[in-house]
Enzyme design. Structure first.
Site, PDB file in Angstrom:
ATOM      1  N   TYR A   1      29.074  52.573  16.475  1.00 36.12           N
ATOM      2  CA  TYR A   1      29.171  52.882  15.046  1.00 36.12           C
ATOM      3  C   TYR A   1      27.803  52.747  14.373  1.00 36.12           C
ATOM      4  O   TYR A   1      27.371  53.635  13.621  1.00 36.12           O
ATOM      5  CB  TYR A   1      30.186  51.946  14.398  1.00 36.12           C
ATOM      6  CG  TYR A   1      30.424  52.184  12.927  1.00 36.12           C
ATOM      7  CD1 TYR A   1      31.167  53.276  12.486  1.00 36.12           C
ATOM      8  CD2 TYR A   1      29.926  51.296  11.965  1.00 36.12           C
ATOM      9  CE1 TYR A   1      31.402  53.486  11.135  1.00 36.12           C
ATOM     10  CE2 TYR A   1      30.153  51.493  10.617  1.00 36.12           C
ATOM     11  CZ  TYR A   1      30.892  52.581  10.206  1.00 36.12           C
ATOM     12  OH  TYR A   1      31.124  52.782   8.864  1.00 36.12           O
TER      13      TYR A   1
ATOM     14  N   SER B   1      26.332  53.580   6.389  1.00 36.47           N
ATOM     15  CA  SER B   1      26.901  52.230   6.406  1.00 36.47           C
ATOM     16  C   SER B   1      25.773  51.213   6.418  1.00 36.47           C
ATOM     17  O   SER B   1      24.700  51.477   6.991  1.00 36.47           O
ATOM     18  CB  SER B   1      27.768  52.031   7.656  1.00 36.47           C
ATOM     19  OG  SER B   1      28.111  50.657   7.815  1.00 36.47           O
TER      20      SER B   1
HETATM   21  P1  NDP Z   1      39.581  55.738   5.604  1.00 39.06           P
HETATM   22  O1  NDP Z   1      39.985  55.570   7.036  1.00 39.06           O
HETATM   23  O2  NDP Z   1      40.243  54.920   4.549  1.00 39.06           O
HETATM   24  O3  NDP Z   1      39.680  57.292   5.205  1.00 39.06           O
HETATM   25  C1  NDP Z   1      39.160  58.222   6.105  1.00 39.06           C
HETATM   26  C2  NDP Z   1      39.203  59.604   5.498  1.00 39.06           C
HETATM   27  O4  NDP Z   1      38.558  60.481   6.435  1.00 39.06           O
HETATM   28  C3  NDP Z   1      40.613  60.134   5.329  1.00 39.06           C
HETATM   29  O5  NDP Z   1      40.612  61.018   4.224  1.00 39.06           O
HETATM   30  C4  NDP Z   1      40.872  60.877   6.635  1.00 39.06           C
HETATM   31  O6  NDP Z   1      41.820  61.935   6.537  1.00 39.06           O
HETATM   32  C5  NDP Z   1      39.492  61.456   6.885  1.00 39.06           C
HETATM   33  N1  NDP Z   1      39.251  61.719   8.311  1.00 39.06           N
HETATM   34  C6  NDP Z   1      39.349  60.864   9.341  1.00 39.06           C
HETATM   35  N2  NDP Z   1      39.085  61.495  10.507  1.00 39.06           N
HETATM   36  C7  NDP Z   1      38.822  62.788  10.179  1.00 39.06           C
HETATM   37  C8  NDP Z   1      38.506  63.953  10.923  1.00 39.06           C
HETATM   38  N3  NDP Z   1      38.410  63.934  12.262  1.00 39.06           N
HETATM   39  N4  NDP Z   1      38.301  65.110  10.239  1.00 39.06           N
HETATM   40  C9  NDP Z   1      38.422  65.176   8.905  1.00 39.06           C
HETATM   41  N5  NDP Z   1      38.714  64.096   8.138  1.00 39.06           N
HETATM   42  C10 NDP Z   1      38.919  62.935   8.779  1.00 39.06           C
HETATM   43  O7  NDP Z   1      37.980  55.476   5.602  1.00 39.06           O
HETATM   44  P2  NDP Z   1      37.020  54.871   4.478  1.00 39.06           P
HETATM   45  O8  NDP Z   1      37.314  55.496   3.166  1.00 39.06           O
HETATM   46  O9  NDP Z   1      36.989  53.400   4.599  1.00 39.06           O
HETATM   47  O10 NDP Z   1      35.586  55.381   5.030  1.00 39.06           O
HETATM   48  C11 NDP Z   1      34.977  56.584   4.590  1.00 39.06           C
HETATM   49  C12 NDP Z   1      33.551  56.614   5.103  1.00 39.06           C
HETATM   50  O11 NDP Z   1      32.844  55.456   4.662  1.00 39.06           O
HETATM   51  C13 NDP Z   1      33.412  56.636   6.637  1.00 39.06           C
HETATM   52  O12 NDP Z   1      32.350  57.478   7.002  1.00 39.06           O
HETATM   53  C14 NDP Z   1      33.080  55.187   6.958  1.00 39.06           C
HETATM   54  O13 NDP Z   1      32.367  55.057   8.158  1.00 39.06           O
HETATM   55  C15 NDP Z   1      32.228  54.820   5.744  1.00 39.06           C
HETATM   56  N6  NDP Z   1      32.150  53.387   5.500  1.00 39.06           N
HETATM   57  C16 NDP Z   1      33.271  52.663   5.197  1.00 39.06           C
HETATM   58  C17 NDP Z   1      33.174  51.305   4.991  1.00 39.06           C
HETATM   59  C18 NDP Z   1      34.358  50.451   4.667  1.00 39.06           C
HETATM   60  O14 NDP Z   1      34.198  49.217   4.686  1.00 39.06           O
HETATM   61  N7  NDP Z   1      35.515  51.007   4.336  1.00 39.06           N
HETATM   62  C19 NDP Z   1      31.879  50.602   5.082  1.00 39.06           C
HETATM   63  C20 NDP Z   1      30.769  51.469   5.398  1.00 39.06           C
HETATM   64  C21 NDP Z   1      30.914  52.797   5.590  1.00 39.06           C
HETATM   65  P3  NDP Z   1      43.421  61.679   6.752  1.00 39.06           P
HETATM   66  O15 NDP Z   1      43.915  61.092   5.441  1.00 39.06           O
HETATM   67  O16 NDP Z   1      43.985  63.032   7.043  1.00 39.06           O
HETATM   68  O17 NDP Z   1      43.565  60.726   7.903  1.00 39.06           O
END
Ligand code: NDP
Length: 243
Positions: A152, A138
């Protein structure tokens, strides 16, 4: 089996789902993990299969060792090999450090950091030259532009150090390790019309949110042979948040 295989953790929604679809377009067979949303994961599998690629969805809690190991072993069992690991699953605890619980601290460390280490440890047992380790960090790993993100930020900052060390471990085997550091990307986690969106948008240079495809494009490049001389790097895709 020569068909290349990519695993995207947290590939059922948001950034991970976009990465899975893009890598399928690039010709990879795809494994995705998810926590609980089987319906969304199945939709990703259907989308990948429509592109003519094999796909498997794996329920695996990334905050547990069992989930981390299962993600790797089931990918190899189902698709025969592993060439690209994208550690994307993550959580975003928000609040002042004095209001965090030890349970929140532990779970965030487990999912955002420890999982990346355990999955890498397991994945490299199956990878050869051309292997790619790609970690979704991030922009907040480089900057903490407002209060409430200490936990975070710390977890995402850790990924850069890990990738640099892994790059040194595996460079001579032709395996690269890099971090992609997104700015605000419009997903369920951080909706562009959410309560804090205006504040987050204001710390970018572009005064805008990015799209999931912005991150998928960078991952696509890093997963390809075109990126072979890039390793140990942390690459911003953040609308200038860290400028
Ligand atoms: P979302 O919350 O939209 O999606 C999260 C995804 O991760 C889903 O597929 C979810 O599965 C899965 N997930 C959550 N918890 C677990 C777990 N314990 N084990 C396995 N899978 C899990 O997140 P984003 O797409 O926004 O973020 C993805 C990554 O990008 C993260 O690492 C986040 O920190 C990083 N990021 C995001 C930013 C943003 O602005 N969106 C900015 C910077 C970094 P399920 O569908 O089953 O819940």
């Amino acid at each position: 089996m020569t068909q290349r295989v990519a695993l995207v953790t947290g590939g059922s929604r948001g950034i991970g789902a976009a990465i899975a679809a893009k890598l399928a377009e690039d010709g990879f067979d795809i494994a995705v993990t998810y926590a609980s949303n089987a319906t969304a994961a199945t939709q990703v599998v259907t989308r990948v299969q429509a592109l003519g690629r094999r796909a498997v969805a794996i329920q695996a809690d990334g905050a547990t060792t069992e989930g981390n190991v299962t993600a790797i072993t089931r990918t190899v069992a189902a698709l025969g090999r592993l060439d690209v690991l994208v550690c994307n699953a993550g959580m975003y605890p928000y609040g002042p450090i004095g209001e965090m619980s030890v349970e929140q601290i532990d779970r965030t460390l487990h999912l955002n950091v420890r999982a990346v280490m355990v999955e890498t440890m397991e994945a490299v047992k199956h990878m050869g030259a051309g292997g790619r380790l790609i970690y979704i960090g991030s922009a907040f790993g480089q900057r903490a532009p407002f209060p409430g993100i200490s936990l975070y930020s710390a977890t995402k900052a850790a990924l850069g150090g890990f990738a640099r060390g892994v790059a040194r471990d595996l460079g001579r085997q032709g395996i690269t390790a890099n971090v992609v550091e997104p700015g605000p990307i419009d997903t369920d986690l951080n909706p562009a019309d959410g309560a804090g969106a205006a504040a987050i948008r204001s710390v970018t240079a572009t005064d805008s949110y990015g799209k999931v495809s912005d991150i998928a494009e960078m991952v696509s490049f890093l997963a390809s042979p075109r990126s072979g001389y890039i390793t140990g790097a942390s690459l911003a895709v953040d609308g200038g948040l860290t400028a």
